[in-house]
Design an enzyme around this catalytic site. Sequence first.
Site, PDB file in Angstrom:
ATOM      1  N   ASP A   1       0.891  -1.156   0.000  1.00  0.00           N
ATOM      2  CA  ASP A   1       0.000   0.000   0.000  1.00  0.00           C
ATOM      3  C   ASP A   1       0.935   1.213   0.000  1.00  0.00           C
ATOM      4  O   ASP A   1       1.472   1.575   1.046  1.00  0.00           O
ATOM      5  CB  ASP A   1      -0.890  -0.013   1.243  1.00  0.00           C
ATOM      6  CG  ASP A   1      -1.867   1.153   1.248  1.00  0.00           C
ATOM      7  OD1 ASP A   1      -2.192   1.675   0.161  1.00  0.00           O
ATOM      8  OD2 ASP A   1      -2.299   1.556   2.341  1.00  0.00           O
TER       9      ASP A   1
ATOM     10  N   GLU B   1      -1.012  -1.212  -4.997  1.00  0.00           N
ATOM     11  CA  GLU B   1      -2.256  -0.470  -5.193  1.00  0.00           C
ATOM     12  C   GLU B   1      -2.087   0.541  -6.323  1.00  0.00           C
ATOM     13  O   GLU B   1      -1.102   1.272  -6.379  1.00  0.00           O
ATOM     14  CB  GLU B   1      -2.688   0.256  -3.914  1.00  0.00           C
ATOM     15  CG  GLU B   1      -4.058   0.888  -4.083  1.00  0.00           C
ATOM     16  CD  GLU B   1      -4.648   1.405  -2.781  1.00  0.00           C
ATOM     17  OE1 GLU B   1      -4.790   0.619  -1.836  1.00  0.00           O
ATOM     18  OE2 GLU B   1      -4.938   2.609  -2.708  1.00  0.00           O
TER      19      GLU B   1
ATOM     20  N   ASP C   1      -2.914   0.935   6.770  1.00  0.00           N
ATOM     21  CA  ASP C   1      -2.046   0.699   5.613  1.00  0.00           C
ATOM     22  C   ASP C   1      -1.536  -0.744   5.598  1.00  0.00           C
ATOM     23  O   ASP C   1      -1.366  -1.336   4.533  1.00  0.00           O
ATOM     24  CB  ASP C   1      -0.848   1.658   5.645  1.00  0.00           C
ATOM     25  CG  ASP C   1      -1.280   3.070   5.979  1.00  0.00           C
ATOM     26  OD1 ASP C   1      -1.361   3.890   5.059  1.00  0.00           O
ATOM     27  OD2 ASP C   1      -1.561   3.339   7.158  1.00  0.00           O
TER      28      ASP C   1
END
Lengths: 178, 178
Positions: A7, A68, A141
Amino acid sequence: MRVLGVDPGLTRCGIGVVEGGRGRQVQLVAVGVVRTPPSEPTPHRLVYLQDELERWLDRYQPEAIALEQVFADVNVASVMTTAHASAVTMLSAQRRGIPVTLHTPTSVKAAVTGSGRAEKPQVTAMVTRILRMSAAPKPADAADALALAICHLWQGAAANRLADAARTEQARLKAVSR
Amino acid sequence: MRVLGVDPGLTRCGIGVVEGGRGRQVQLVAVGVVRTPPSEPTPHRLVYLQDELERWLDRYQPEAIALEQVFADVNVASVMTTAHASAVTMLSAQRRGIPVTLHTPTSVKAAVTGSGRAEKPQVTAMVTRILRMSAAPKPADAADALALAICHLWQGAAANRLADAARTEQARLKAVSR
């Protein structure tokens, strides 16, 4: 198959390593967050993040990286540093020959909660349950990085099952036509 | 002082090397563009860009890097790849211990044309004149990279002149007060 989910972020970069096979069963390998101080110049932060990420890659030797996909129109304030962190991840992965797949936030949420519009706490709750963790991974996260890895494994497993089914059907048709 | 200017981008990354001293006199050392095909996956493009950039750094050994500061609100479509290219530049520079300074497009335009709202052709025209080039550098990204390097050199030269003036004034005051 071992997948490292990222992330991306400079202040907090979530990293999660998950293992899975051809089914829905997935196992937690490791989870953590790399933090770099916003007070430091960006070049220092990028090098620090890359060094830390390289340590994760050395230690866990993932076969794939799930990153991501960042969109420029969401959260304009942090989009630049997020893009920087993504670039660091892609560079390190590519230099090692590890394939990187981008997953949109919507597809990750849909994979783990069934809804592409799920809120963060719901994603965290599902990740905790799927990986049979005794406590929820923190911060968000870290949970997101695990969700990315799970999403990647499940997409791959589903593709494999489809391919298996297609092969079985072809074999059946061949047998019938003989 | 030798400065390498970078107009970050993945499809076209402008690179310009300029040398200057304490005055306004600046000399062109080299200029070029690194291109990576948009059809290639981003991780490949980032590694290619970094490899090419490293060649420029090896060959020209700049003492400073002037990088265009990208803002998230301009040109949303390309901002992500621009941010990726910036990250590559900052990583390579930081790993070599070369200081990176970010310059806004407005300050670069103001430095070379006198107006922060100058159009690209005007920037190119001024860069061509300042560096006494027989032909305008092409594409615009190459001219922008040179403008960045010139802006950086002139800001440094101005700061040095101010520091010199301050030292002279201090010495004069000391002499008077004796």
